[in-house]
Structure formats: structure tokens, C-alpha cells
Design an enzyme around this catalytic site. Structure first.
Site, PDB file in Angstrom:
ATOM      1  N   ASP A 135       0.805  -1.228   0.000  1.00 18.76           N
ATOM      2  CA  ASP A 135       0.000   0.000   0.000  1.00 18.76           C
ATOM      3  C   ASP A 135       0.836   1.276   0.000  1.00 18.76           C
ATOM      4  OD1 ASP A 135      -2.419   1.448  -0.026  1.00 18.76           O
ATOM      5  OD2 ASP A 135      -2.346   1.677   2.142  1.00 18.76           O
ATOM      6  N   CYS A 189     -14.162 -10.235 -15.765  1.00 17.81           N
ATOM      7  CA  CYS A 189     -15.230  -9.238 -15.616  1.00 17.81           C
ATOM      8  C   CYS A 189     -16.241  -9.308 -16.772  1.00 17.81           C
ATOM      9  CB  CYS A 189     -14.642  -7.835 -15.539  1.00 17.81           C
ATOM     10  SG  CYS A 189     -13.820  -7.485 -13.965  1.00 17.81           S
ATOM     11  N   CYS A 192     -19.676  -7.022 -17.694  1.00 18.73           N
ATOM     12  CA  CYS A 192     -20.298  -6.460 -16.480  1.00 18.73           C
ATOM     13  C   CYS A 192     -19.805  -5.036 -16.231  1.00 18.73           C
ATOM     14  CB  CYS A 192     -19.961  -7.335 -15.274  1.00 18.73           C
ATOM     15  SG  CYS A 192     -20.617  -6.691 -13.709  1.00 18.73           S
ATOM     16  N   CYS A 195     -19.990  -2.031 -11.226  1.00 19.08           N
ATOM     17  CA  CYS A 195     -19.205  -1.102 -10.400  1.00 19.08           C
ATOM     18  C   CYS A 195     -19.218   0.301 -10.992  1.00 19.08           C
ATOM     19  CB  CYS A 195     -17.773  -1.607 -10.238  1.00 19.08           C
ATOM     20  SG  CYS A 195     -16.843  -1.817 -11.770  1.00 19.08           S
ATOM     21  N   CYS A 215     -13.025   9.808  -6.114  1.00 20.64           N
ATOM     22  CA  CYS A 215     -13.425   8.602  -5.382  1.00 20.64           C
ATOM     23  C   CYS A 215     -13.769   8.957  -3.934  1.00 20.64           C
ATOM     24  CB  CYS A 215     -12.282   7.593  -5.416  1.00 20.64           C
ATOM     25  SG  CYS A 215     -12.573   6.115  -4.454  1.00 20.64           S
ATOM     26  N   CYS A 241     -15.017   3.890   1.173  1.00 20.19           N
ATOM     27  CA  CYS A 241     -16.273   3.621   0.459  1.00 20.19           C
ATOM     28  C   CYS A 241     -16.180   2.232  -0.158  1.00 20.19           C
ATOM     29  CB  CYS A 241     -16.503   4.663  -0.638  1.00 20.19           C
ATOM     30  SG  CYS A 241     -17.996   4.371  -1.612  1.00 20.19           S
ATOM     31  N   CYS A 244     -18.482   0.048  -4.883  1.00 16.85           N
ATOM     32  CA  CYS A 244     -18.132  -0.731  -6.076  1.00 16.85           C
ATOM     33  C   CYS A 244     -17.836  -2.188  -5.739  1.00 16.85           C
ATOM     34  CB  CYS A 244     -16.958  -0.087  -6.826  1.00 16.85           C
ATOM     35  SG  CYS A 244     -15.389  -0.106  -5.940  1.00 16.85           S
ATOM     36  N   CYS A 248     -20.296  -5.816  -6.799  1.00 16.52           N
ATOM     37  CA  CYS A 248     -19.550  -6.719  -7.687  1.00 16.52           C
ATOM     38  C   CYS A 248     -20.048  -8.162  -7.550  1.00 16.52           C
ATOM     39  CB  CYS A 248     -18.059  -6.652  -7.358  1.00 16.52           C
ATOM     40  SG  CYS A 248     -17.046  -7.783  -8.350  1.00 16.52           S
TER      41      CYS A 248
END
Length: 388
Positions: A135, A189, A192, A195, A215, A241, A244, A248
């Protein structure tokens, strides 16, 4: 090569033993395609500001470890549901913290696992060198994990694994040991777009491209006064948040509760809003200090809690908000409070704003008070019966 394959198997078995859910191996070659994407991302102004500024460091592992030959990527699953979650009730409204911040700070969890893995590697190969990151490190966790076969990157730019969905913490270890590479996984994915359609701020501007500044997860972490349109969108989000991820299909039915340190404390995952506004620095450190939600500080969470009270139009919070507007030394908090009081509406709200109006010295706060008073006056006109 067989020696390195055997070494890889030993690492995989040890990773399972210490509670790593997925592990993958890839080369330390530069991420050339990613660099082009990041350059374009920067040109469009989509960076949030939390990223490493040096794009070469973000895409070339050898700038983190000169003799780098491989990267070992890991994933640790975290929960998506709270057992018996506390509910908001009138006058006792609650906020919501993103699932990734429910348990112990994931940086601590990942770094412990990665360092255990690194020490084990050195036991097997004393000449081994390694650097661990997650991260806050310079490399893209998602890009590394994708190339190492842990999962694929979804249209919301999150890594999705078949077993755990996108509810995974990601980290990596750059090493000078060469390992056989794992194959990247096919993107699943399809067509689709759930999100993209569900994003409250349309931050997913196109498949696989997110405007970081738009975001809500980023917006909850900003330290400054938020623009009104963002406060309107924020709702009762205190940190992060998950919209999304919630929509999914690949996350449907997934709730990984097998790591004790990732399990939520319900009172922190869905905290009462009003007590957050009066919590002391000592209490905040004791209660929130070991969570990843604490890294932006108490003030940021308190601002979001004030916005949450406005979202619920909680009239019972007005006496507390009045005290904050009169006494809090932080202009951004007072400014947010003035906005929130105006959103709650009612005669009491109007009286509070009028009483503070002539005492406030900060220009931005005073402007927000006047703006809220004007809004209330316009609402009074709109709500009054038409007279012929």
C-alpha cells in the site's frame, strides 16, 4: 531450475503455515505497460496525491532492490459482513467504516507476514536479499498481484481473486532470488459494468480507470473543508467507500472470517456519530489507534461524523453542534458544522446560526453560516403556503 522450483514450493508451504491466503511469483522486470497507464493517468489529473510521485520507482522493482530478480506477491482475505451489526436509531445514528479498515491496521498484518516470509527465505538461502512493501510502498500492489497470478484487475481498478473476491489485502516482497514465474489470470469481468454504474460520484470514468480525486474513499480521507457536492454524496461514510465492491458479482456470498486480526469490532465498524465528536485525543488513540482508519487523524473522522449527522437530519445533535460551532478552535470543523446545522433545518438550527453569526471571526466560517441562513430562509419561503 529444479532447485528454485523446490525452493518455491517450500516458500508456498511456509506461507500457508503462517496464514497467507494466496501467494504468487513473478519477475522483477519493469512494468512497462503500467508506466504508460500511469503517465496518462497523471496527464488527465486523476491522481489522488497519495501515490508515489516517481513513476520510475512505481514501475521498476530494481529501484527498490538493485539486484532484484523476482517479486513474491501475497494476499490476505478480510471480512465483508458484521455478525449482528448495530443499527442506527433515532438520535443514535451511526456512521460506516470501509471493510478494509475493520480489523487491525492491515499494514501491520501484511508486514508481519512478509517479514516472516523474508526471514524464512534467508534461512533457506543465507545470501537472499529482500524488501517488503504494501500500500504505502512504491510498487503498485494490484499490478504486482495481477502479474503474479493472484487475480485480475477489475473495472474498478481493484484486484479480484476467484476465492476471496476483492476483499483482500495485498503486499509483496522484492528479492534477489530467481523463482519460476506464475502465469497471470484471465480477466473474468466480461461485459459487467455494475461497479461503474453504481459509483456514487462516477469516479470510475471508464473501465479500469478511476479518477482518484473523485473517489469517495479518497474524499473521506481529505483533511481540508469539503466542497458541498462531496458532502452531499458522503452520506454517513466515516472512512472509505465500498460501493463498487458491494455490487460486484464476484464478491457475492464471500465473507472471509478466518483471520482473527481482521475481524471487525462492530462499534468501530459502525460507530455512533455523536460520541466521535467529543472523543479526547487519548481515547481516540486507545480506541482507533491500531486501525488503518486512524492514519488521517481524529479531525478528519470528526468532520465526516458531522456530515453524517447532517445526512440523517439529526435534530437531537443540534445542542452538541452548537457547542462545537461556538467553542471548537478548528476553523474547518466549525465551517463543516455551520453547513451541517443548515442541512438539519428547523427553527432551532436557524436560532443557533443567528446566535453565533456575530461572534465568528473566521471569514470562511462566517461565510458558511450566512450561506446556511440564506438556505434556511429560502426553504421557509418554499415551504410556506402560497398566498393569493
Amino acid at each position: 531450475m529444479k532447485m528454485n522450483q523446490d525452493l518455491k514450493e517450500q516458500i508456498i508451504q511456509y506461507a500457508k503455515k503462517i496464514g497467507i491466503d494466496k501467494i504468487g511469483f513473478t519477475s522483477a522486470d519493469p512494468f512497462l505497460e503500467l508506466k504508460e497507464i500511469l503517465i496518462r493517468h497523471r496527464e488527465l489529473g486523476y491522481e489522488s496525491g497519495f501515490e508515489e510521485k516517481d513513476l520510475d520507482k512505481r514501475t521498476n522493482p530494481k529501484l527498490s532492490l538493485e539486484n532484484a530478480k523476482s517479486i513474491i506477491a501475497i494476499a490476505i482475505a478480510y471480512p465483508s459482513k458484521i455478525v449482528s451489526p448495530p443499527k442506527s436509531t433515532k438520535g443514535e445514528y451511526r456512521g460506516f467504516v470501509s471493510r478494509s479498515a475493520w480489523g487491525l491496521d492491515y499494514h501491520l498484518i501484511l508486514h508481519e507476514k512478509l517479514n516472516l516470509l523474508g526471514r524464512y527465505l534467508k534461512e533457506l538461502v543465507p545470501s537472499a536479499e529482500y524488501v517488503v512493501m504494501s500500500d504505502t510502498g512504491v510498487l503498485s500492489d494490484h499490478a504486482v498481484a495481477e502479474r503474479a497470478g493472484i487475480g485480475w484487475i477489475g473495472k474498478n481498478s481493484l484486484l479480484i481473486s476467484p476465492e476471496f473476491g476483492s476483499y483482500v489485502y495485498l503486499g509483496e516482497m522484492v528479492t534477489n532470488i530467481s523463482f519460476p514465474e506464475d502465469q497471470p489470470m484471465e480477466n473474468q469481468c466480461g461485459d459487467c459494468t455494475r461497479c461503474i454504474n453504481a459509483c456514487p460520484t462516477q469516479a470510475i470514468v471508464s473501465p479500469y480507470q478511476v479518477n482518484g480525486k473523485q473517489c469517495l474513499s479518497y474524499i473521506t480521507q481529505r483533511k481540508d473543508m469539503l466542497e458541498e457536492h462531496w458532502m452531499e454524496k458522503l452520506g454517513n461514510r466515516i472512512y472509505g467507500c465500498d460501493t463498487c465492491q458491494i455490487v460486484c458479482p464476484k464478491n457475492k456470498g464471500i465473507n472471509s472470517m478466518h483471520h482473527e486480526l481482521t475481524r471487525p469490532n462492530p462499534e468501530l465498524a459502525k460507530p455512533l456519530l455523536k460520541p466521535l465528536l467529543t472523543i479526547s485525543n487519548k481515547e481516540f488513540k486507545q480506541t482507533w489507534g491500531k486501525t488503518s482508519a486512524a492514519w488521517r487523524g481524529k479531525k478528519t473522522l470528526q468532520r465526516n461524523a458531522i456530515i453524517g449527522l447532517a445526512h440523517f437530519k439529526d435534530e437531537s445533535s443540534l445542542p452538541l453542534l452548537k457547542e462545537i460551532l461556538e467553542k471548537d478552535k478548528r476553523p474547518m470543523i466549525r465551517q463543516t458544522t455551520a453547513w451541517a446545522i443548515g442541512k438539519i433545518r428547523g427553527q432551532q438550527a436557524k436560532e443557533i446560526l443567528e446566535s453565533v453569526k456575530f461572534k465568528e471571526k473566521e471569514e470562511k466560517v462566517l461565510a458558511e453560516i450566512n450561506k446556511s441562513l440564506k438556505r434556511l430562509a429560502n426553504q421557509d419561503i418554499a415551504d410556506s403556503p402560497n398566498k393569493k
